[in-house]
Scaffold this motif. Structure first.
Motif, PDB file in Angstrom:
ATOM      1  N   ARG A  75       0.808  -1.216   0.000  1.00 43.16           N
ATOM      2  CA  ARG A  75       0.000   0.000   0.000  1.00 43.16           C
ATOM      3  C   ARG A  75       0.844   1.270   0.000  1.00 43.16           C
ATOM      4  NH1 ARG A  75      -5.436  -0.830   1.763  1.00 43.16           N
ATOM      5  NH2 ARG A  75      -5.837  -3.017   2.297  1.00 43.16           N
ATOM      6  N   ASN A  76       2.161   1.130  -0.011  1.00 42.07           N
ATOM      7  CA  ASN A  76       3.050   2.292   0.101  1.00 42.07           C
ATOM      8  C   ASN A  76       2.665   3.159   1.298  1.00 42.07           C
ATOM      9  OD1 ASN A  76       4.527   1.489  -2.112  1.00 42.07           O
ATOM     10  ND2 ASN A  76       3.766   3.089  -3.480  1.00 42.07           N
ATOM     11  N   THR A  77       2.457   2.507   2.414  1.00 37.62           N
ATOM     12  CA  THR A  77       1.976   3.184   3.604  1.00 37.62           C
ATOM     13  C   THR A  77       2.795   2.766   4.815  1.00 37.62           C
ATOM     14  OG1 THR A  77      -0.269   3.239   2.693  1.00 37.62           O
ATOM     15  CG2 THR A  77      -0.043   3.644   5.040  1.00 37.62           C
ATOM     16  N   MET A  78       3.042   3.712   5.698  1.00 41.06           N
ATOM     17  CA  MET A  78       3.714   3.438   6.951  1.00 41.06           C
ATOM     18  C   MET A  78       2.846   3.922   8.099  1.00 41.06           C
ATOM     19  SD  MET A  78       6.724   6.308   6.530  1.00 41.06           S
ATOM     20  CE  MET A  78       7.443   6.065   8.150  1.00 41.06           C
ATOM     21  N   TYR A  79       3.072   3.347   9.268  1.00 37.25           N
ATOM     22  CA  TYR A  79       2.228   3.612  10.417  1.00 37.25           C
ATOM     23  C   TYR A  79       3.073   3.845  11.653  1.00 37.25           C
ATOM     24  CZ  TYR A  79      -1.045   1.245   7.295  1.00 37.25           C
ATOM     25  OH  TYR A  79      -1.792   0.863   6.202  1.00 37.25           O
ATOM     26  N   LEU A  80       2.484   4.564  12.575  1.00 36.86           N
ATOM     27  CA  LEU A  80       3.050   4.697  13.905  1.00 36.86           C
ATOM     28  C   LEU A  80       1.932   4.488  14.909  1.00 36.86           C
ATOM     29  CD1 LEU A  80       5.671   5.347  15.492  1.00 36.86           C
ATOM     30  CD2 LEU A  80       4.837   7.700  15.657  1.00 36.86           C
ATOM     31  N   GLN A  81       1.949   3.338  15.561  1.00 35.50           N
ATOM     32  CA  GLN A  81       0.993   3.051  16.613  1.00 35.50           C
ATOM     33  C   GLN A  81       1.520   3.636  17.908  1.00 35.50           C
ATOM     34  OE1 GLN A  81      -2.104   1.394  16.502  1.00 35.50           O
ATOM     35  NE2 GLN A  81      -2.242   2.176  18.599  1.00 35.50           N
ATOM     36  N   MET A  82       0.744   4.492  18.532  1.00 42.48           N
ATOM     37  CA  MET A  82       1.159   5.181  19.740  1.00 42.48           C
ATOM     38  C   MET A  82       0.208   4.814  20.863  1.00 42.48           C
ATOM     39  SD  MET A  82       2.155   8.942  18.206  1.00 42.48           S
ATOM     40  CE  MET A  82       0.445   9.318  17.840  1.00 42.48           C
ATOM     41  N   ASN A  83       0.728   4.149  21.872  1.00 42.75           N
ATOM     42  CA  ASN A  83      -0.054   3.740  23.022  1.00 42.75           C
ATOM     43  C   ASN A  83       0.439   4.454  24.271  1.00 42.75           C
ATOM     44  OD1 ASN A  83      -1.485   1.848  21.425  1.00 42.75           O
ATOM     45  ND2 ASN A  83       0.080   0.276  21.802  1.00 42.75           N
ATOM     46  N   ASN A  84      -0.423   4.489  25.275  1.00 43.30           N
ATOM     47  CA  ASN A  84      -0.079   5.127  26.546  1.00 43.30           C
ATOM     48  C   ASN A  84       0.513   6.508  26.323  1.00 43.30           C
ATOM     49  OD1 ASN A  84       0.190   5.370  29.335  1.00 43.30           O
ATOM     50  ND2 ASN A  84       2.197   4.344  29.371  1.00 43.30           N
ATOM     51  N   LEU A  85      -0.187   7.312  25.575  1.00 36.81           N
ATOM     52  CA  LEU A  85       0.318   8.634  25.221  1.00 36.81           C
ATOM     53  C   LEU A  85       0.451   9.523  26.440  1.00 36.81           C
ATOM     54  CD1 LEU A  85      -1.628   9.075  21.917  1.00 36.81           C
ATOM     55  CD2 LEU A  85       0.847   9.329  22.151  1.00 36.81           C
ATOM     56  N   LYS A  86       1.456  10.363  26.386  1.00 34.58           N
ATOM     57  CA  LYS A  86       1.759  11.296  27.459  1.00 34.58           C
ATOM     58  C   LYS A  86       1.725  12.720  26.920  1.00 34.58           C
ATOM     59  CE  LYS A  86       4.928   7.952  29.556  1.00 34.58           C
ATOM     60  NZ  LYS A  86       6.329   7.712  30.024  1.00 34.58           N
ATOM     61  N   PRO A  87       1.479  13.706  27.784  1.00 32.75           N
ATOM     62  CA  PRO A  87       1.483  15.092  27.309  1.00 32.75           C
ATOM     63  C   PRO A  87       2.775  15.479  26.593  1.00 32.75           C
ATOM     64  CG  PRO A  87       0.486  14.994  29.468  1.00 32.75           C
ATOM     65  CD  PRO A  87       1.020  13.613  29.180  1.00 32.75           C
ATOM     66  N   GLU A  88       3.891  14.917  26.994  1.00 35.10           N
ATOM     67  CA  GLU A  88       5.165  15.216  26.353  1.00 35.10           C
ATOM     68  C   GLU A  88       5.236  14.720  24.918  1.00 35.10           C
ATOM     69  OE1 GLU A  88       8.398  12.019  27.698  1.00 35.10           O
ATOM     70  OE2 GLU A  88       7.118  12.638  29.376  1.00 35.10           O
ATOM     71  N   ASP A  89       4.298  13.878  24.512  1.00 32.21           N
ATOM     72  CA  ASP A  89       4.246  13.411  23.131  1.00 32.21           C
ATOM     73  C   ASP A  89       3.588  14.424  22.203  1.00 32.21           C
ATOM     74  OD1 ASP A  89       5.409  10.860  23.714  1.00 32.21           O
ATOM     75  OD2 ASP A  89       3.454  10.176  24.451  1.00 32.21           O
ATOM     76  N   THR A  90       3.025  15.479  22.754  1.00 30.60           N
ATOM     77  CA  THR A  90       2.364  16.492  21.944  1.00 30.60           C
ATOM     78  C   THR A  90       3.352  17.119  20.971  1.00 30.60           C
ATOM     79  OG1 THR A  90       0.713  16.988  23.640  1.00 30.60           O
ATOM     80  CG2 THR A  90       1.152  18.691  22.002  1.00 30.60           C
ATOM     81  N   ALA A  91       3.018  17.066  19.691  1.00 29.43           N
ATOM     82  CA  ALA A  91       3.901  17.572  18.644  1.00 29.43           C
ATOM     83  C   ALA A  91       3.223  17.386  17.302  1.00 29.43           C
ATOM     84  CB  ALA A  91       5.244  16.826  18.652  1.00 29.43           C
ATOM     85  N   VAL A  92       3.822  17.967  16.284  1.00 30.74           N
ATOM     86  CA  VAL A  92       3.460  17.648  14.921  1.00 30.74           C
ATOM     87  C   VAL A  92       4.333  16.481  14.480  1.00 30.74           C
ATOM     88  CG1 VAL A  92       3.314  18.449  12.541  1.00 30.74           C
ATOM     89  CG2 VAL A  92       2.782  20.011  14.415  1.00 30.74           C
ATOM     90  N   TYR A  93       3.705  15.444  13.964  1.00 30.24           N
ATOM     91  CA  TYR A  93       4.416  14.239  13.572  1.00 30.24           C
ATOM     92  C   TYR A  93       4.555  14.184  12.054  1.00 30.24           C
ATOM     93  CZ  TYR A  93       4.340  12.347  18.274  1.00 30.24           C
ATOM     94  OH  TYR A  93       4.559  12.145  19.621  1.00 30.24           O
ATOM     95  N   TYR A  94       5.754  13.849  11.610  1.00 26.56           N
ATOM     96  CA  TYR A  94       6.082  13.783  10.199  1.00 26.56           C
ATOM     97  C   TYR A  94       6.631  12.404   9.848  1.00 26.56           C
ATOM     98  CZ  TYR A  94       6.179  18.899  10.636  1.00 26.56           C
ATOM     99  OH  TYR A  94       5.872  20.217  10.883  1.00 26.56           O
TER     100      TYR A  94
END
Length: 121
Positions: A75-94
């Motif tokens: 599918r020419n696709t990549m993923y990022l599964q993010m669990n147990n998110l924390k406020p410090e994870d707040t950002a723009v993801y590229y």
């Protein structure tokens, strides 16, 4: 030329989960290493996770055990599964494509618009 389109971001509470997706153009996606970066306001862009074309993965210490990078070459696709998110994870993801050399990830100069992840406490 490579075009990248990130999606899947949003606002979640601490402890929640999100799955980011990245659609990549081009027919050589499966031969490239891939990476996810993030950038919070006032901070430099940080490499969060990377994966080689053979499945080798690397993660920044702050997300180990919580984030998982994956790819679907058909599918020419990549993923990022993010669990147990924390406020410090707040950002723009590229997302990004690149290569591994000498055990390190080197991005190519292709960037999308990113997707915003906001984690509330």
């Amino acid at each position: 030329q490579v075009q990248l389109v990130e999606s899947g971001g949003g606002l979640v509470q601490a402890g929640g989960s999100l799955r980011l997706s990245c659609a990549a153009s081009g027919s050589t996606f499966g031969t490239n290493a891939i990476g996810w970066y993030r950038q919070a306001p006032g901070n430099q862009r940080e490499l969060v996770a990377s994966m080689g074309n053979a499945g080798r993965t690397n993660y920044v210490d702050s997300v180990k055990g919580r984030f998982t990078i994956s790819r679907d070459n058909a599918r020419n696709t990549m993923y990022l599964q993010m669990n147990n998110l924390k406020p410090e994870d707040t950002a723009v993801y590229y997302c990004n494509v690149g290569q591994f050399a000498g055990g390190s990830y080197f991005p190519y100069n292709y960037w999308g618009q990113g997707t915003q992840v906001t984690v509330s406490s």
